[in-house]
Design a protein around this motif. Structure first.
Motif, PDB file in Angstrom:
ATOM      1  N   PRO A   1       0.795  -1.230   0.000  1.00 52.65           N
ATOM      2  CA  PRO A   1       0.000   0.000   0.000  1.00 52.65           C
ATOM      3  C   PRO A   1       0.831   1.285   0.000  1.00 52.65           C
ATOM      4  N   ASN A   2       2.040   1.212   0.552  1.00 47.72           N
ATOM      5  CA  ASN A   2       2.794   2.454   0.812  1.00 47.72           C
ATOM      6  C   ASN A   2       4.306   2.181   0.782  1.00 47.72           C
TER       7      ASN A   2
ATOM      8  N   ILE B   1      -0.594  -2.252  -6.126  1.00 46.22           N
ATOM      9  CA  ILE B   1      -1.158  -1.262  -5.211  1.00 46.22           C
ATOM     10  C   ILE B   1      -2.670  -1.380  -5.311  1.00 46.22           C
TER      11      ILE B   1
ATOM     12  N   ALA C   1      -6.275   0.754  -4.893  1.00 46.07           N
ATOM     13  CA  ALA C   1      -6.968   2.026  -4.689  1.00 46.07           C
ATOM     14  C   ALA C   1      -8.453   1.777  -4.504  1.00 46.07           C
TER      15      ALA C   1
ATOM     16  N   GLN D   1      -5.054   9.051  -1.344  1.00 47.07           N
ATOM     17  CA  GLN D   1      -4.490   7.711  -1.588  1.00 47.07           C
ATOM     18  C   GLN D   1      -3.427   7.780  -2.688  1.00 47.07           C
TER      19      GLN D   1
ATOM     20  N   PHE E   1       0.464   6.390  -3.120  1.00 48.46           N
ATOM     21  CA  PHE E   1       0.887   5.447  -4.161  1.00 48.46           C
ATOM     22  C   PHE E   1       2.021   5.984  -5.040  1.00 48.46           C
TER      23      PHE E   1
ATOM     24  N   GLY F   1      -2.301  -2.256 -10.631  1.00 44.21           N
ATOM     25  CA  GLY F   1      -3.166  -1.413  -9.797  1.00 44.21           C
ATOM     26  C   GLY F   1      -4.543  -2.036  -9.678  1.00 44.21           C
TER      27      GLY F   1
ATOM     28  N   LEU G   1      -4.324   5.610 -11.862  1.00 46.72           N
ATOM     29  CA  LEU G   1      -3.367   4.518 -11.564  1.00 46.72           C
ATOM     30  C   LEU G   1      -2.533   4.194 -12.802  1.00 46.72           C
TER      31      LEU G   1
ATOM     32  N   CYS H   1       1.117   2.072 -13.592  1.00 50.94           N
ATOM     33  CA  CYS H   1       0.699   0.668 -13.434  1.00 50.94           C
ATOM     34  C   CYS H   1       0.614   0.030 -14.824  1.00 50.94           C
TER      35      CYS H   1
END
Ligand code: HMG
Ligand code: MG
Length: 308
Positions: free
Chosen positions: A96-97, A114, A116, A134, A138, A154, A180, A185
């Protein structure tokens, strides 16, 4: 009973379907993240190895999220340390991070995803972020991952309905998905997190995206629509489908989410349609029956139940 003895009917293909589909197996991640009991790491490793032996080439293995948020996957580093990676198989993980990326890089991953949210409420409940913030979380994950040579998928969650907000406008989903893709992605997986969509809605969303070449679909089966929705997506040109061995799954931050589309149910349909996928159904069913024994309850997959 094996698939053959079950009386497989003739293959009847359809011209508007792809010749081949990539199955993105999420059982070890989406499935096990939702188990009330923590599954021992040795069982997870055997599960992954059996899934690979059944011919699946993409095994989403675990998540490097905060261990307090998803204790079921707190053993991610230990799992990857013990994982025997089979040639030709990729083992993506959720990140996530940046803290999650650091941990994933340390574990030697090559593919991350990731995730979202298409809605404000689920962004807050699942990521402790707003819909907009968010992306601030990312952005450095994707840029650093790509600089390190990693592939980044993503996810967009709550693409059709959200338990707190109701129907989700398609324009909102497309906007989140495009952001994304713009971040870098390589693929976007559209999630029906709570399994409420029906095929017409799937077609409409894919139509609104336009180009489907970078899209995958991720259906939970809460209302029994996952297989019909998958067929609709295949007819629109999608060639990557997420599913979970034995129909394990759910999301701990969306109570109305039950298991994913069962991989066995997907394989049975693809076999009947003559669409290639590379999976040995009998081996997969054996694996899910074994996993159901480990979890102490029957598999929700109709095909697993019919063949065992
Ligand atoms: P937060 O509380 O806002 O985190 O959670 P933070 O950034 O404020 O950091 C707080 C503390 O957590 C810090 O430690 C960080 O280091 C630590 P301190 O300085 O206080 O000692 N921390 C971490 N530790 C380990 N690993 C990490 C990590 N991050 C921070 N990665 C956060 C924000 C995103 C971390 C949290 O909300 C979270 O982990 N969420 C994950 C929820 C989740 O996994 N949900 C299920 C997956 S999504 C899904 O299933 C849907 C999908 O299947 C598609 C579909 O069906 O639609 C994909
Ligand atoms: Mg999911």
């Amino acid at each position: 009973m094996g698939a053959r003895e079950a009386g497989l009917p003739d293959v009847v293909s359809s011209s508007d379907l792809p010749a081949e589909v990539t199955i993105w197996e999420v059982g070890a991640r989406d499935g096990l993240q939702n188990e009330s009991a923590v599954v021992p790491v040795a069982v997870k490793l055997e599960f992954l190895d059996r899934l690979a032996a059944s011919g699946l080439s993409v095994l989403e293995a675990t998540s490097f999220v905060h261990p307090k948020w998803v204790p079921q996957l707190a053993d991610a580093a230990e799992l990857l340390d013990g994982l025997e990676r089979r040639p030709g198989v990729i083992y993506p993980v959720l990140v996530p991070n940046e803290r999650g990326l650091d941990r994933a890089l340390e574990a030697g991953v090559t593919h991350i995803a990731i995730f979202a949210s298409a809605t404000e409420t689920f962004a807050s409940r699942n990521l402790n972020r707003t819909l907009d913030s968010q992306f601030e979380m990312f952005e450095p994950v994707v840029s650093r991952a790509r600089a390190a040579g990693l592939d980044v998928r993503g996810y967009v969650s709550m693409c059709f309905g959200d338990p707190w907000e109701g129907a989700v406008p398609r324009s909102q989903v497309v906007a989140v998905g495009r952001r994304l893709l713009d971040l870098g992605c390589s693929q976007l997986s559209l999630g029906d997190t709570i399994g409420v969509a029906t095929p017409g809605q799937v077609e409409a969303l894919l139509h609104d995206f336009g180009d489907v070449s970078a899209l995958a679909v991720h259906f939970h089966d809460t209302y029994g629509q996952a297989l019909s929705n998958t067929l609709a997506a295949l007819r629109c040109g999608v060639t990557t489908v997420d599913s979970s061995a034995g129909g394990l799954g759910g999301c701990p931050y969306a109570e109305s989410a039950t298991g994913n589309l069962a991989t066995e149910d997907l394989v049975w349909m693809l076999d009947g349609l003559g669409v290639k996928h590379g999976v040995d159904l009998d081996k997969l069913v054996e694996t899910s029956a074994w996993m159901a024994g480990q979890l102490g309850r029957p598999s929700p997959s109709r095909v697993v139940r019919a063949l065992t």
